[in-house]
Design a protein around this motif. Structure first.
Motif, PDB file in Angstrom:
ATOM      1  N   THR A   1       0.835  -1.208   0.000  1.00  0.00           N
ATOM      2  CA  THR A   1       0.000   0.000   0.000  1.00  0.00           C
ATOM      3  C   THR A   1       0.865   1.252   0.000  1.00  0.00           C
ATOM      4  O   THR A   1       0.614   2.200  -0.765  1.00  0.00           O
ATOM      5  CB  THR A   1      -0.941   0.001   1.221  1.00  0.00           C
ATOM      6  N   MET A   2       1.900   1.261   0.843  1.00  0.00           N
ATOM      7  CA  MET A   2       2.776   2.436   0.910  1.00  0.00           C
ATOM      8  C   MET A   2       3.599   2.598  -0.359  1.00  0.00           C
ATOM      9  O   MET A   2       3.809   3.726  -0.840  1.00  0.00           O
ATOM     10  CB  MET A   2       3.677   2.345   2.139  1.00  0.00           C
ATOM     11  N   GLU A   3       4.081   1.506  -0.920  1.00  0.00           N
ATOM     12  CA  GLU A   3       4.819   1.587  -2.183  1.00  0.00           C
ATOM     13  C   GLU A   3       3.926   2.150  -3.281  1.00  0.00           C
ATOM     14  O   GLU A   3       4.354   2.994  -4.080  1.00  0.00           O
ATOM     15  CB  GLU A   3       5.336   0.199  -2.580  1.00  0.00           C
ATOM     16  N   TYR A   4       2.681   1.699  -3.308  1.00  0.00           N
ATOM     17  CA  TYR A   4       1.741   2.171  -4.324  1.00  0.00           C
ATOM     18  C   TYR A   4       1.468   3.671  -4.159  1.00  0.00           C
ATOM     19  O   TYR A   4       1.482   4.424  -5.150  1.00  0.00           O
ATOM     20  CB  TYR A   4       0.442   1.385  -4.233  1.00  0.00           C
ATOM     21  N   LEU A   5       1.244   4.095  -2.917  1.00  0.00           N
ATOM     22  CA  LEU A   5       0.979   5.508  -2.665  1.00  0.00           C
ATOM     23  C   LEU A   5       2.175   6.382  -3.031  1.00  0.00           C
ATOM     24  O   LEU A   5       2.032   7.402  -3.708  1.00  0.00           O
ATOM     25  CB  LEU A   5       0.615   5.723  -1.188  1.00  0.00           C
ATOM     26  N   ASN A   6       3.349   5.975  -2.585  1.00  0.00           N
ATOM     27  CA  ASN A   6       4.532   6.806  -2.807  1.00  0.00           C
ATOM     28  C   ASN A   6       4.943   6.861  -4.278  1.00  0.00           C
ATOM     29  O   ASN A   6       5.487   7.865  -4.736  1.00  0.00           O
ATOM     30  CB  ASN A   6       5.688   6.309  -1.938  1.00  0.00           C
ATOM     31  N   GLU A   7       4.662   5.802  -5.016  1.00  0.00           N
ATOM     32  CA  GLU A   7       5.011   5.782  -6.436  1.00  0.00           C
ATOM     33  C   GLU A   7       3.980   6.509  -7.295  1.00  0.00           C
ATOM     34  O   GLU A   7       4.333   7.192  -8.260  1.00  0.00           O
ATOM     35  CB  GLU A   7       5.143   4.337  -6.926  1.00  0.00           C
ATOM     36  N   ASN A   8       2.706   6.372  -6.938  1.00  0.00           N
ATOM     37  CA  ASN A   8       1.640   6.893  -7.803  1.00  0.00           C
ATOM     38  C   ASN A   8       1.026   8.202  -7.313  1.00  0.00           C
ATOM     39  O   ASN A   8       0.522   8.982  -8.128  1.00  0.00           O
ATOM     40  CB  ASN A   8       0.538   5.834  -7.938  1.00  0.00           C
ATOM     41  N   HIS A   9       1.070   8.437  -6.012  1.00  0.00           N
ATOM     42  CA  HIS A   9       0.455   9.650  -5.457  1.00  0.00           C
ATOM     43  C   HIS A   9       1.353  10.253  -4.376  1.00  0.00           C
ATOM     44  O   HIS A   9       0.959  10.355  -3.209  1.00  0.00           O
ATOM     45  CB  HIS A   9      -0.928   9.322  -4.895  1.00  0.00           C
ATOM     46  N   PRO A  10       2.568  10.667  -4.753  1.00  0.00           N
ATOM     47  CA  PRO A  10       3.512  11.184  -3.755  1.00  0.00           C
ATOM     48  C   PRO A  10       3.067  12.493  -3.113  1.00  0.00           C
ATOM     49  O   PRO A  10       3.624  12.891  -2.088  1.00  0.00           O
ATOM     50  CB  PRO A  10       4.800  11.383  -4.575  1.00  0.00           C
TER      51      PRO A  10
END
Length: 271
Positions: free
Chosen positions: A78-87
């Motif tokens: 979840t955190m990888e997805y957020l930081n990559e797609n919605h920083p």
């Protein structure tokens, strides 16, 4: 993330909504249980449905720890997805950690470096040397439990200490800690009448405010007493958004509920 960046996001999106990712396998739509990682599948769908109308996400760490290694891996994804797609989104580890010295530093490294959260909730009961290790991390924020929305808050937080409520002493003392400009505070929406006096003690810090919606807190009262010139509020909603529907259109239902709150927030920002 700097406070200035967060404020700019609030102004751009006309929202100070935080979505709590308290993902419970017993409550998510049943069809998702067929996914390889149901928790991540649910989180991703919620994020994609709401990221343009909220400024923060707050995974409650207990909901991931409860499932052991698999739950922790879902949190990592979840955190990888957020930081990559919605920083641009402000992320909050709702972990409520609180220990001293090297232990606090390790907690901070786990959430600020390994998982790359922007902030973490911290319990202040052990005092200065349990909080300052978190504050030592540049452009990271420590969100101190001050006056919470649960019924048990009255057990200790509002007790008098030298003619002052304990929660006020916590706020005043912590405001003197090193790097206290990176402090935010948890103030429950069900305690909205307390916000005016709290704002007098800490006029510039952000408040993370749970309890609007399912717990009965009033958004109007929170804004009236808690908003400052830079907004200074993050209003969290978890269950009301996440579980707005149990069918396959759950993400659209979540967006509808988030949008309802955002439109209310926009009116208060215009004022």
């Amino acid at each position: 993330m700097t406070t200035e960046f967060l404020v700019n996001q609030i102004k751009q999106k006309k929202s100070f909504l935080c979505v709590g990712l308290d993902t419970d396998l017993d409550k998510i739509p049943p069809h998702l249980l067929e996914e390889e990682d149901p928790i991540f599948a649910f989180n991703k769908a919620i994020i994609e449905a709401t990221h343009d109308i909220c400024v923060a996400y707050k995974p409650n760490i207990a909901f991931y720890e409860a499932y052991g290694l698999a739950g922790w891996q879902s949190l990592e994804k979840t955190m990888e997805y957020l930081n990559e797609n919605h920083p641009e989104i402000f992320t909050i580890a709702d972990a409520k950690r609180g220990d001293i010295g090297n232990t606090s530093t390790r907690y901070a490294k786990a959430f600020f470096e390994t998982l790359n959260f922007d902030s973490i909730t911290v319990a202040p009961y052990m005092g200065k040397d349990s909080v300052e290790p978190f504050l030592a991390f540049e452009d990271k924020h420590t969100i101190l439990l001050a006056l919470t929305s649960n019924a048990g808050a009255f057990d200790f937080q509002t007790k008098m200490l030298d003619n002052k409520e304990l929660y006020k002493e916590v706020i005043l003392t912590s405001s003197q800690y090193k790097n206290s400009q990176n402090l935010m505070y948890v103030i429950g929406a069900t305690k909205a009448s307390y916000l005016k006096e709290i704002r007098e003690i800490i006029p510039n810090n952000f408040f993370l405010v749970p309890g609007v919606g399912a717990q009965g807190g009033s958004l109007e009262e929170v804004c009236r007493y808690g908003m400052n010139d830079e907004v200074g509020l993050l209003i969290n909603s978890s269950r009301g958004i996440l579980y707005a529907s149990q069918n396959e259109e759950f993400a659209q239902s979540a967006r509808k509920e988030a949008l309802r709150l955002q439109k209310q927030m926009e009116k208060f920002l215009e004022k």
